[in-house]
Design a protein around this motif. Structure first.
Motif, mmCIF file in Angstrom:
data_model
loop_
_atom_site.group_PDB
_atom_site.id
_atom_site.type_symbol
_atom_site.label_atom_id
_atom_site.label_comp_id
_atom_site.label_asym_id
_atom_site.label_seq_id
_atom_site.Cartn_x
_atom_site.Cartn_y
_atom_site.Cartn_z
ATOM 1 N N TYR A 267 0.834 -1.207 0.000
ATOM 2 C CA TYR A 267 0.000 0.000 0.000
ATOM 3 C C TYR A 267 0.868 1.256 0.000
ATOM 4 O O TYR A 267 0.450 2.310 0.434
ATOM 5 C CB TYR A 267 -0.986 -0.041 1.175
ATOM 6 C CG TYR A 267 -1.889 -1.243 1.069
ATOM 7 C CD1 TYR A 267 -2.866 -1.308 0.080
ATOM 8 C CD2 TYR A 267 -1.714 -2.347 1.898
ATOM 9 C CE1 TYR A 267 -3.667 -2.432 -0.069
ATOM 10 C CE2 TYR A 267 -2.514 -3.471 1.759
ATOM 11 C CZ TYR A 267 -3.480 -3.512 0.784
ATOM 12 O OH TYR A 267 -4.268 -4.626 0.615
ATOM 13 N N GLY B 99 -2.189 5.469 3.122
ATOM 14 C CA GLY B 99 -2.861 5.792 4.382
ATOM 15 C C GLY B 99 -4.240 5.169 4.484
ATOM 16 O O GLY B 99 -4.749 4.577 3.519
ATOM 17 N N VAL C 3 -10.170 -1.780 2.428
ATOM 18 C CA VAL C 3 -10.612 -0.430 2.091
ATOM 19 C C VAL C 3 -10.906 -0.379 0.587
ATOM 20 O O VAL C 3 -11.926 0.124 0.159
ATOM 21 C CB VAL C 3 -9.541 0.612 2.470
ATOM 22 C CG1 VAL C 3 -9.970 2.013 2.028
ATOM 23 C CG2 VAL C 3 -9.276 0.568 3.971
ATOM 24 N N ASP C 4 -10.002 -0.925 -0.199
ATOM 25 C CA ASP C 4 -10.157 -0.899 -1.647
ATOM 26 C C ASP C 4 -9.951 -2.325 -2.142
ATOM 27 O O ASP C 4 -8.830 -2.795 -2.279
ATOM 28 C CB ASP C 4 -9.105 0.063 -2.232
ATOM 29 C CG ASP C 4 -9.119 0.089 -3.748
ATOM 30 O OD1 ASP C 4 -9.779 -0.776 -4.365
ATOM 31 O OD2 ASP C 4 -8.465 0.974 -4.318
ATOM 32 N N GLY D 186 -3.571 -9.507 -2.195
ATOM 33 C CA GLY D 186 -4.073 -9.550 -0.811
ATOM 34 C C GLY D 186 -5.247 -10.505 -0.661
ATOM 35 O O GLY D 186 -5.950 -10.797 -1.630
ATOM 36 N N THR D 187 -5.441 -10.993 0.571
ATOM 37 C CA THR D 187 -6.560 -11.907 0.827
ATOM 38 C C THR D 187 -7.604 -11.255 1.733
ATOM 39 O O THR D 187 -8.689 -11.796 1.913
ATOM 40 C CB THR D 187 -6.076 -13.174 1.556
ATOM 41 O OG1 THR D 187 -5.509 -12.768 2.813
ATOM 42 C CG2 THR D 187 -5.046 -13.925 0.754
HETATM 43 P P1 ADP Z 1 -5.095 -7.444 2.483
HETATM 44 O O1 ADP Z 1 -4.759 -8.841 2.137
HETATM 45 O O2 ADP Z 1 -6.260 -6.897 1.696
HETATM 46 O O3 ADP Z 1 -3.912 -6.530 2.483
HETATM 47 P P2 ADP Z 1 -5.157 -7.058 5.377
HETATM 48 O O4 ADP Z 1 -6.035 -7.702 6.406
HETATM 49 O O5 ADP Z 1 -3.691 -7.228 5.505
HETATM 50 O O6 ADP Z 1 -5.690 -7.546 3.975
HETATM 51 O O7 ADP Z 1 -5.482 -5.496 5.383
HETATM 52 C C1 ADP Z 1 -6.857 -5.061 5.320
HETATM 53 C C2 ADP Z 1 -6.967 -3.740 4.558
HETATM 54 O O8 ADP Z 1 -6.358 -2.696 5.311
HETATM 55 C C3 ADP Z 1 -6.239 -3.733 3.218
HETATM 56 O O9 ADP Z 1 -7.043 -4.257 2.180
HETATM 57 C C4 ADP Z 1 -5.964 -2.237 3.020
HETATM 58 O O10 ADP Z 1 -7.118 -1.610 2.511
HETATM 59 C C5 ADP Z 1 -5.748 -1.741 4.445
HETATM 60 N N1 ADP Z 1 -4.309 -1.641 4.811
HETATM 61 C C6 ADP Z 1 -3.575 -2.545 5.514
HETATM 62 N N2 ADP Z 1 -2.308 -2.107 5.715
HETATM 63 C C7 ADP Z 1 -2.236 -0.892 5.126
HETATM 64 C C8 ADP Z 1 -1.196 0.087 4.986
HETATM 65 N N3 ADP Z 1 0.039 -0.099 5.499
HETATM 66 N N4 ADP Z 1 -1.480 1.239 4.324
HETATM 67 C C9 ADP Z 1 -2.717 1.454 3.811
HETATM 68 N N5 ADP Z 1 -3.744 0.567 3.906
HETATM 69 C C10 ADP Z 1 -3.509 -0.591 4.557
#
Ligand code: ADP
Length: 218
Positions: free
Chosen positions: A127, A155, A171-172, A181-182
């Motif tokens: 990210y 962020g 978030v996205d 990502g999972t």
């Molecule tokens: P993912 O496999 O989608 O990364 P996570 O459980 O690790 O799943 O994280 C959940 C969500 O949190 C991510 O999809 C992303 O939207 C947000 N996120 C996690 N870490 C960060 C970061 N360092 N900066 C920005 N957004 C983050």
């Protein structure tokens, strides 16, 4: 029940697309030049399924009766190992990752602590922006050890900050999926921190970056 419904949905989406592309190829209705493209989509979706199933296995182990091996573990070593394993991912995005710290020994499960730090650093790279930075620092006070991962990435909006630790919350969604990502990484992190009786502090500003600090008590 909600988790099972989400898992079924998450598994069904890649399988539907794998099945569709495979059907077109097997029925010989794909143009020859499209076959490698379809094959590579099948490959990408299969990798997604494998990652997802690996994360689900990790979560179900953490949900069950603890089979953890608590031993003296140096968080600084773990941080260096995690960053080394992510060096290709960082290079591909031109993100510079640095580790600061010194030997900081806690009683913990080495494999789980590696998983924890790996997930935080993986997110901090994924990210991030091109040419961004990630700083990992390991330090302590008299009661606890800390590991802090700071990035210069996209962020997280204040309204979403408490939700990102939920299973499958993203978030996205498309950005998460596009980068492999999972949606389970941070829920695994939260679980591991709880197993070590620690806590997590999140600070983040949209378009500036994110700082996640994990505290593990001695
Ligand atoms: P993912 O496999 O989608 O990364 P996570 O459980 O690790 O799943 O994280 C959940 C969500 O949190 C991510 O999809 C992303 O939207 C947000 N996120 C996690 N870490 C960060 C970061 N360092 N900066 C920005 N957004 C983050």
């Amino acid at each position: 029940q909600e988790f099972t419904a989400n898992v079924s949905h998450e598994l069904k989406t890649p399988l539907t697309s794998i099945s569709g592309y495979a059907e077109i190829i097997s029925e010989n209705i794909a143009k020859p030049e499209d076959v490698p493209v379809f094959a590579s989509r099948i490959h990408k979706e299969s990798v997604r399924l494998i990652n997802l199933i690996n994360d689900i296995i990790k979560l179900s182990k953490l949900d069950g009766p603890a089979e953890m091996i608590f031993e003296e573990t140096d968080l600084n070593d773990i941080a260096n190992d995690a960053v080394n394993s992510l060096h290709l991912a960082a290079e591909q995005k031109n993100v510079v990752v640095t580790v600061h710290g010194q030997k900081t020994v806690v009683k913990g499960d080495k494999g789980l602590l590696f998983e924890l730090v790996y997930n935080l650093c993986d997110n901090a790279i994924r990210y991030n922006r091109e040419n961004g930075k990630v700083d990992v620092s390991v330090y302590s006070n008299e009661n606890s050890a800390f590991i802090k991962v700071t990035d210069t990435g996209i962020g997280i909006h204040e309204d979403e900050q408490s939700r990102i630790f939920e299973r499958f919350y993203r978030v996205d969604k498309s950005r998460s999926k596009e980068t492999g990502g999972t949606g389970l990484g941070l829920s695994i992190v939260k679980h591991i921190v709880e197993q070590h009786k620690g806590s997590i502090l999140l600070k983040s500003s949209v378009n500036i970056g994110t700082e996640i600090t994990v505290r593990i008590p001695f």
